[in-house]
Scaffold this motif. Structure first.
Motif, PDB file in Angstrom:
ATOM      1  N   LEU A   3     -11.482 -30.471 -11.129  1.00  0.00           N
ATOM      2  CA  LEU A   3     -10.119 -30.383 -11.247  1.00  0.00           C
ATOM      3  C   LEU A   3      -9.305 -31.421 -10.722  1.00  0.00           C
ATOM      4  O   LEU A   3      -8.393 -31.984 -10.977  1.00  0.00           O
ATOM      5  N   SER A   4     -10.090 -31.967  -9.651  1.00  0.00           N
ATOM      6  CA  SER A   4      -9.281 -33.173  -8.879  1.00  0.00           C
ATOM      7  C   SER A   4      -9.349 -34.439 -10.100  1.00  0.00           C
ATOM      8  O   SER A   4      -8.487 -35.416  -9.720  1.00  0.00           O
ATOM      9  N   THR A   5     -10.224 -34.558 -11.008  1.00  0.00           N
ATOM     10  CA  THR A   5     -10.147 -35.684 -11.676  1.00  0.00           C
ATOM     11  C   THR A   5      -9.374 -35.195 -13.127  1.00  0.00           C
ATOM     12  O   THR A   5      -9.332 -36.146 -13.978  1.00  0.00           O
ATOM     13  N   ASN A   6      -8.901 -34.151 -13.161  1.00  0.00           N
ATOM     14  CA  ASN A   6      -8.173 -33.585 -14.407  1.00  0.00           C
ATOM     15  C   ASN A   6      -6.807 -33.198 -14.193  1.00  0.00           C
ATOM     16  O   ASN A   6      -6.032 -32.474 -15.285  1.00  0.00           O
ATOM     17  N   GLY A   7      -6.307 -33.844 -13.272  1.00  0.00           N
ATOM     18  CA  GLY A   7      -4.850 -33.509 -13.122  1.00  0.00           C
ATOM     19  C   GLY A   7      -3.937 -34.384 -14.122  1.00  0.00           C
ATOM     20  O   GLY A   7      -4.409 -35.279 -14.793  1.00  0.00           O
TER      21      GLY A   7
ATOM     22  N   ASP B  27       0.438 -31.900  -6.244  1.00  0.00           N
ATOM     23  CA  ASP B  27       1.255 -32.663  -7.322  1.00  0.00           C
ATOM     24  C   ASP B  27       0.252 -32.981  -8.575  1.00  0.00           C
ATOM     25  O   ASP B  27       0.586 -33.227  -9.478  1.00  0.00           O
ATOM     26  N   GLN B  28      -1.120 -33.057  -8.160  1.00  0.00           N
ATOM     27  CA  GLN B  28      -1.786 -33.416  -9.136  1.00  0.00           C
ATOM     28  C   GLN B  28      -1.991 -32.236 -10.232  1.00  0.00           C
ATOM     29  O   GLN B  28      -2.057 -32.435 -11.617  1.00  0.00           O
ATOM     30  N   GLY B  29      -1.962 -31.150  -9.826  1.00  0.00           N
ATOM     31  CA  GLY B  29      -2.099 -29.916 -10.869  1.00  0.00           C
ATOM     32  C   GLY B  29      -0.921 -28.957 -11.119  1.00  0.00           C
ATOM     33  O   GLY B  29      -0.883 -28.296 -11.808  1.00  0.00           O
ATOM     34  N   LYS B  30       0.518 -29.661 -10.724  1.00  0.00           N
ATOM     35  CA  LYS B  30       1.731 -28.948 -11.137  1.00  0.00           C
ATOM     36  C   LYS B  30       1.963 -28.884 -12.629  1.00  0.00           C
ATOM     37  O   LYS B  30       2.801 -28.020 -12.850  1.00  0.00           O
ATOM     38  N   ASN B  31       1.367 -29.547 -13.385  1.00  0.00           N
ATOM     39  CA  ASN B  31       1.688 -29.519 -14.936  1.00  0.00           C
ATOM     40  C   ASN B  31       0.827 -28.972 -15.598  1.00  0.00           C
ATOM     41  O   ASN B  31       0.369 -28.938 -16.945  1.00  0.00           O
ATOM     42  N   CYS B  32      -0.579 -28.427 -14.927  1.00  0.00           N
ATOM     43  CA  CYS B  32      -1.680 -27.841 -15.530  1.00  0.00           C
ATOM     44  C   CYS B  32      -1.614 -26.082 -15.474  1.00  0.00           C
ATOM     45  O   CYS B  32      -1.459 -25.636 -14.458  1.00  0.00           O
ATOM     46  N   LEU B  33      -1.928 -25.773 -16.642  1.00  0.00           N
ATOM     47  CA  LEU B  33      -2.410 -24.156 -16.802  1.00  0.00           C
ATOM     48  C   LEU B  33      -3.878 -24.272 -16.714  1.00  0.00           C
ATOM     49  O   LEU B  33      -4.347 -24.797 -17.847  1.00  0.00           O
ATOM     50  N   VAL B  34      -4.339 -23.615 -15.600  1.00  0.00           N
ATOM     51  CA  VAL B  34      -5.821 -23.343 -15.762  1.00  0.00           C
ATOM     52  C   VAL B  34      -6.094 -22.054 -16.287  1.00  0.00           C
ATOM     53  O   VAL B  34      -5.205 -21.039 -15.818  1.00  0.00           O
ATOM     54  N   VAL B  35      -7.098 -21.947 -17.420  1.00  0.00           N
ATOM     55  CA  VAL B  35      -7.344 -20.653 -17.842  1.00  0.00           C
ATOM     56  C   VAL B  35      -8.919 -20.375 -17.808  1.00  0.00           C
ATOM     57  O   VAL B  35      -9.750 -20.995 -17.960  1.00  0.00           O
TER      58      VAL B  35
ATOM     59  N   ASP C  59       7.757 -25.755 -10.563  1.00  0.00           N
ATOM     60  CA  ASP C  59       7.274 -27.155 -10.093  1.00  0.00           C
ATOM     61  C   ASP C  59       6.022 -26.948  -9.436  1.00  0.00           C
ATOM     62  O   ASP C  59       5.533 -27.395  -8.348  1.00  0.00           O
ATOM     63  N   ARG C  60       4.921 -26.145 -10.290  1.00  0.00           N
ATOM     64  CA  ARG C  60       3.641 -25.838  -9.933  1.00  0.00           C
ATOM     65  C   ARG C  60       2.967 -25.470 -10.930  1.00  0.00           C
ATOM     66  O   ARG C  60       3.467 -24.966 -11.948  1.00  0.00           O
ATOM     67  N   GLY C  61       1.589 -25.508 -10.846  1.00  0.00           N
ATOM     68  CA  GLY C  61       0.631 -25.127 -12.053  1.00  0.00           C
ATOM     69  C   GLY C  61       0.560 -23.661 -11.957  1.00  0.00           C
ATOM     70  O   GLY C  61       1.272 -22.742 -11.059  1.00  0.00           O
ATOM     71  N   SER C  62      -0.140 -23.076 -12.668  1.00  0.00           N
ATOM     72  CA  SER C  62      -0.563 -21.532 -12.854  1.00  0.00           C
ATOM     73  C   SER C  62      -1.887 -21.449 -13.296  1.00  0.00           C
ATOM     74  O   SER C  62      -2.701 -22.212 -13.917  1.00  0.00           O
TER      75      SER C  62
END
Length: 471
Positions: free
Chosen positions: A92-96, A133-141, A48-51
């Protein structure tokens, strides 16, 4: 396609404007990396978090290409990019996203691209984002191509909480790009998609040369760069032979049967460009065996000659003969009981014909069938063919005069020599906007794909020998 207009980019950034439809024909899946992406998102959903993924690969391996096109192979995953000059935290704040998303940090692949202070600040922003919560579905590469940056990012990540930032996977993922066995296919699809359907042969790169270049290349980017260099070199070699004239060869079929489909089957793109591969595969004539002894020359020759295959329907040709024919042609027509009165539709038919459209620098689009001829038309055209068998120059002259009167060319001459040591003549030599164009008319009562292919290849062979490319 002019060799000078050749487009073979070796960086994905130059491909983004091609559109997803074109890209989908070029990109091949890198299965091992797609599996890694799958594993990351499974772990993210469970945690339940991003990576954060550190993607290590040498320049040109295809990291950007892969990341941008994951959505082609995994439904529901989109990719967004944060450019080098964008603030990481603000972006990042606008790309959740509530859906799976890959966020790529572009332009930061080496230490020289960013200061240590910027890197540390970015890592803190990423850490906060993927825990939100904004980034929990996001994989930052974060793609990297040097060891010192990879080590720095790994060290900072470990300080910030390792598993909480990277997940349980190895924090550094190595990317080696597509398999070398896929290089030729990728190059072929890239060349075709970006160059009006051209093949590697058509740009002067034979199968043997393409294989050799693949063995020399460490990355797909390096391979495409070598392909481009080889194509430019091949084009330059041919160009040096064209010192007296920029030869352009357009073959025009003039047949008493329906050959529109056969002509379309031997061409590519919207401008009726001759497809050498299809031509060679459409006939078993001796010329094919001869031309196959020049694998590095034949394809590029067709391109440099601007070789096209065009059909003129019999209704248009009869109208042109009646309207623009010389007294000698009209005498020959009258001797066969043919009408010679001017046809008021002749000029319009020429303008709207495939030849007229191309001479106006317009694409053919979907090839339209010419008007369906009646029996009287077929009988009259058969008599034109009789004339062509003894004096096709009379008919070719009428076509040239019609093209000139309609403003499609500036001037013309029939039976014009190529001007080389080997004596070959072109049916119609046109001048158009200061540039010569040679038309070869194929007059036949009946013909088909194999015969047309044989005729076109014979003309290409003759031109190639005349300018010294084929010995």
């Amino acid at each position: 396609m002019d060799v000078n207009d050749l487009r073979i980019p070796d960086r994905f950034e130059r491909l983004r404007d091609a559109g997803s439809e074109t890209l989908s024909t070029i990109i091949v899946p890198v299965e091992s990396m797609l599996d890694e992406i799958d594993d990351r998102f499974v772990d993210m959903r469970a945690a339940d978090r991003g990576s954060l993924m550190l993607l290590r690969g040498i320049s040109g391996a295809g990291k950007s290409t892969f990341l941008d096109t994951v959505g082609f192979f995994r439904e529901g995953i989109d990719t967004v990019r944060i450019g080098r000059n964008e603030n990481v935290g603000e972006s990042l704040s606008t790309n959740g996203s509530s859906q799976p998303r890959i966020i790529v940090l572009e332009g930061r692949e080496a230490l020289r691209d960013s200061s240590r202070q910027e890197i540390e600040a970015a890592m803190h922003e990423i850490n906060q984002f993927i825990r939100s919560d904004q980034g929990k579905n996001c994989l930052v590469v974060w793609p990297t191509n040097v060891e010192d940056l990879t080590s720095l990012l790994l060290s900072l990540g470990n300080e910030l909480g390792r598993e909480a930032l990277f997940g349980v996977s190895d924090p550094v993922t190595t990317f080696s790009g597509p398999r070398k066995s896929d290089y030729i296919r990728i190059a072929q699809q890239t060349v075709s998609a970006l160059n009006d359907g051209a093949s590697l042969d058509a740009i002067g790169v034979s199968t043997e040369l393409a294989s050799s270049l693949a063995e020399q290349s460490e990355t797909i980017g390096g391979y495409l760069a070598r392909i481009r260099k080889a194509a430019i070199k091949a084009g330059a070699q041919v160009e040096r032979l064209l010192t007296k004239e920029r030869y352009r060869l357009w073959v025009v079929t003039a047949a008493g049967n329906d050959v529109e489909g056969d002509v379309a089957g031997l061409t590519r793109g919207g401008f009726g460009s001759a497809d050498i591969d299809r031509l060679l595969n459409s006939t078993g004539a001796n010329v094919v065996s001869e031309l196959k002894t020049y694998p590095d020359q034949i394809g590029i020759l067709g391109t440099v000659l601007d070789a096209h295959i065009i059909n003129l329907d019999m209704v248009c040709l009869l109208a042109v003969a009646r309207t623009y024919g010389s007294p000698d042609l009209h005498k020959a027509m009258k001797n066969r009981g043919m009408q010679t009165g001017a046809d008021k539709t002749a000029g319009k038919r020429l303008l709207e014909s495939e030849l007229g459209v191309l001479l106006q620098d317009k694409p053919l689009g979907t090839r339209r069938r010419g008007p369906k001829p009646g029996q009287n038309t077929k009988d009259a055209f058969a008599k034109l063919i009789e004339i062509s068998q003894t004096n096709d120059g009379l008919l070719n002259d009428a076509i040239g005069r019609g093209l000139q009167e309609m403003g499609l060319i500036d001037s013309y001459a029939t039976e014009r020599s190529l001007g080389t040591e080997l004596v070959f003549h072109s049916d119609i030599y046109c001048m158009r906007e200061g540039s010569p164009l040679r038309l070869e008319l194929m007059w036949r009562q009946r013909t088909g794909r194999a015969t047309i292919a044989n005729y076109v290849l014979g003309k290409i062979s003759n031109y190639g020998k005349a300018i010294g490319l084929l010995k």
